[in-house]
Design an enzyme around this catalytic site. Structure first.
Site, PDB file in Angstrom:
ATOM      1  CB  CYS A  59      -0.985  -0.003   1.155  1.00 48.67           C
ATOM      2  SG  CYS A  59      -0.244  -0.277   2.767  1.00 48.67           S
ATOM      3  CG  HIS A 109       0.293   2.972   5.755  1.00 47.54           C
ATOM      4  ND1 HIS A 109       0.272   1.708   5.203  1.00 47.54           N
ATOM      5  CD2 HIS A 109       1.105   2.889   6.841  1.00 47.54           C
ATOM      6  CE1 HIS A 109       1.038   0.898   5.903  1.00 47.54           C
ATOM      7  NE2 HIS A 109       1.557   1.595   6.917  1.00 47.54           N
TER       8      HIS A 109
END
Length: 303
Positions: A59, A109
């Site tokens: 990700c 993130h």
């Protein structure tokens, strides 16, 4: 660029991204169980990409590629948990300089969500943000511009509600916007609401939760689309949907080899759709290879 009287011809953008949804984890690709009516409708009315690639099979690097328009190795986000470099000029910074208001909602993130961090959303070009450092489930703890808040509700709907509030405010000001909505689903652990598990009651419990999370995310996306339509701005808003990497073991690659964490097709080919009613008037399917690194330059050209 700052003449807001030209707002009716200024193009706003929604960037929605799932977390760990595989190429086959959608109804429109013929999944035998999973129900995604909103994504199915989008795929039948906009541009459905058949060869759209995440910049990485995990990700953080993919998210960095969306923000910077550069390969993750170029922007220093080499793998899971790495951050973007503070000196990168993000798509949010570029559009904000052109008069847009910018917001991030959901999974970040690519850095800290402390306000003081040089790679927090506020220091990466976002005016408003309700962000999580990583994936999140229901009733999530989020960072609202650096302040921790306890939200209530199904996780995908929580961030869509925040994005809708941001979009309403921008529309009231007649200001074009960039809304980045990054879901925490269907990343493990899977915690679907009972109502979202019910259509899959004949499946093992793990799959009930997994499918239920995707169905809930699909519904939240539908609610965001409805908000754009109720505000009368859907036609001039480019709505881009994709996943950040390929399928996890419980998911589906749609028959492609590999999966999350691999550079096989199943690890990097992801579902992707663009809706833009004022410009995409007829549905079509694109087989052109493209990916998350193309989002930034596309939005720059559109803006």
């Amino acid at each position: 660029h700052r003449d807001l009287h030209s707002f009716p011809t200024r193009r706003s953008s929604d960037l929605c991204m799932a977390d760990d949804q595989g190429w086959g984890d959608v109804g429109y690709r013929g999944h035998p169980v999973l129900k995604t009516p909103v994504l199915d409708e989008m795929a039948s009315s906009g541009v459905r990409f058949e060869r759209f690639y995440a910049a990485a099979p995990v990700c953080s690097p993919t998210r960095a590629s969306v923000l910077t328009g550069r390969h993750p190795n170029r922007c220093g986000c080499f793998s899971w948990g790495y951050t973007i470099r503070p000196g990168e000029v993000t798509i949010a910074e570029a559009l904000r300089d052109a008069g847009y208001t910018t917001g991030h909602f959901g999974k970040w993130h690519v850095g800290s969500v402390r306000a003081s961090s040089p790679v927090a959303p506020s220091n990466s070009g976002f005016d408003e943000w309700l962000s999580s450092p990583n994936f999140f489930e229901n009733d999530p703890l989020m960072s609202r511009k650096g302040k921790v808040v306890r939200t209530r509700g199904e996780g995908s709907q929580v961030i869509v509600d925040a994005a809708a509030e941001f979009i309403r405010a921008a529309t009231a000001r007649k200001q074009p916007f960039l809304a980045v909505v990054w879901f925490g689903s269907p990343h493990a652990p899977h915690e679907a609401l009972d109502a979202d598990r019910r259509p899959y009651s004949h499946q093992p419990e793990q799959l009930q939760h997994f499918y239920g999370e995707i169905t809930a995310m699909d519904r939240a996306i539908g609610n965001l689309r409805k908000e754009l339509r109720s505000l009368g701005i859907a036609g001039n808003t480019l709505f881009w949907y994709n996943s950040d990497n390929g399928a996890i073991p419980v998911g589906s690659t749609g028959g492609l080899a590999g999966g999350k964490g691999t550079l096989d097709e199943g690890g990097i080919r992801v579902p992707a759709i663009i809706e833009w009613p004022s410009r995409i008037r007829k549905p079509r399917i694109s087989h052109m290879p493209c990916g998350t690194v193309d989002i930034y330059p596309t939005l720059i050209e559109v803006a």
